[in-house]
Design an enzyme around this catalytic site. Structure first.
Site, PDB file in Angstrom:
ATOM      1  CB  CYS A  55      -0.961   0.008   1.191  1.00 54.02           C
ATOM      2  SG  CYS A  55      -0.204   0.131   2.809  1.00 54.02           S
ATOM      3  CB  CYS A  56       1.355   4.045   0.991  1.00 51.51           C
ATOM      4  SG  CYS A  56       1.780   5.791   1.179  1.00 51.51           S
ATOM      5  CB  ILE A  57       5.435   5.029  -1.417  1.00 52.03           C
ATOM      6  CG1 ILE A  57       6.510   5.353  -2.456  1.00 52.03           C
ATOM      7  CG2 ILE A  57       6.074   4.473  -0.152  1.00 52.03           C
ATOM      8  CD1 ILE A  57       6.007   6.104  -3.660  1.00 52.03           C
TER       9      ILE A  57
END
Length: 274
Positions: free
Chosen positions: A175-177
């Site tokens: 998730c995210c980066i």
């Protein structure tokens, strides 16, 4: 004496009650049959990258992942590479603390409440899936993406883990980066970091989508929310068993990020078949 009970009541009490009833029934074990099976829990590895959004793991994302895994009945073991952090950020100022140095494993132990192992000990044989929270640590400590972009290198143990799980056909959640890790290591993998345009600051890291394409991955645009249900989308690359969600790549309410991570965790657990 043992009194008759509705089948529904017996089923709701689970294996422990079934065992007790077998022995209590007249005639002993042979006279009572109970077919309730013990649940098969997915064993999930969670890979951390430090403690703190700007130089390690995003703590809210890690916590959300752990909560959703707990609700899903998963058995969790946390890992982190035993390496120095790229640098240390004073989170109250948003600036590097030049005189400080910290270890990724030691810092990650803060989130794991001490129950953590070196990433070198993570093997696919011991787990059904692996999940990587976001935070700048994924781009600074698990890889050099924050500095080198498309020319980045991935930590050797991180690369090994991603390749091993992929080869074993076991799901990988990011998730995210952190989806940049899969884009770099697993050529052609489909991932999402949300939108590809900043849209007035709503998606401040939208440029990451272009970098994912340069890394050899395929970026899939996902909306901030579903049209009918109020949580972020997760993208499932069914071929590679890679599941991703934007999380804090978008400026939005915390509960929506929490729910989006929940969608990712749910899809990862579903792919384990347990």
């Amino acid at each position: 004496r043992l009194l008759p009970a509705p089948a529904a009541m017996l089923a709701s009490r689970g294996p422990a009650l079934c065992t007790a009833l077998r022995w209590a029934a007249p005639g002993g074990l042979a006279s009572f049959h109970c077919s309730a099976a013990r649940p098969r829990n997915a064993r999930v590895a969670v890979v951390l990258s430090g403690c703190g959004v700007y130089d390690g793991t995003e703590i809210h994302e890690a916590s959300a992942i752990l909560v959703h895994l707990s609700r899903g009945g998963a058995e969790v073991q946390m890992y982190a590479p035993d390496v120095p952090q790229m640098h240390v950020i004073d989170h109250s100022k948003g600036q590097p603390a030049e005189a400080e140095s910290r270890n990724v494993l030691v810092e990650s132990a803060r989130i794991a409440r001490g129950k953590i192992s070196s990433l070198a000990k993570l093997t696919t044989a011991d787990h059904d899936a692996v999940i990587f929270p976001g935070g700048f640590g994924a781009a600074k400590n698990l890889s050099t993406f924050a500095v080198d972009g498309k020319d980045c290198k991935v930590n050797g143990e991180v690369e090994r883990v991603l390749k091993d799980f992929h080869k074993a056909g076991k799901p990988i959640g990011l998730c995210c980066i952190s989806p940049v890790l899969a884009a770099k290591v697993l050529s052609g993998a489909e991932v999402t970091v949300g939108h590809e345009e900043e849209e007035g600051g709503k998606w401040p890291y939208a440029g990451t989508a272009g970098a994912i394409k340069e890394l050899g991955g395929k970026h899939c645009v996902k909306e901030a929310v579903f049209s009918l249900t109020p949580f972020y989308e997760a993208h499932v690359d069914t071929k590679n068993k890679v599941v991703t969600t934007p999380a804090f790549m978008c400026e939005t309410e915390l509960h929506k990020i929490f729910d989006g991570i929940g969608a990712m965790v749910k899809d990862v657990l579903k792919l384990t078949g347990k």
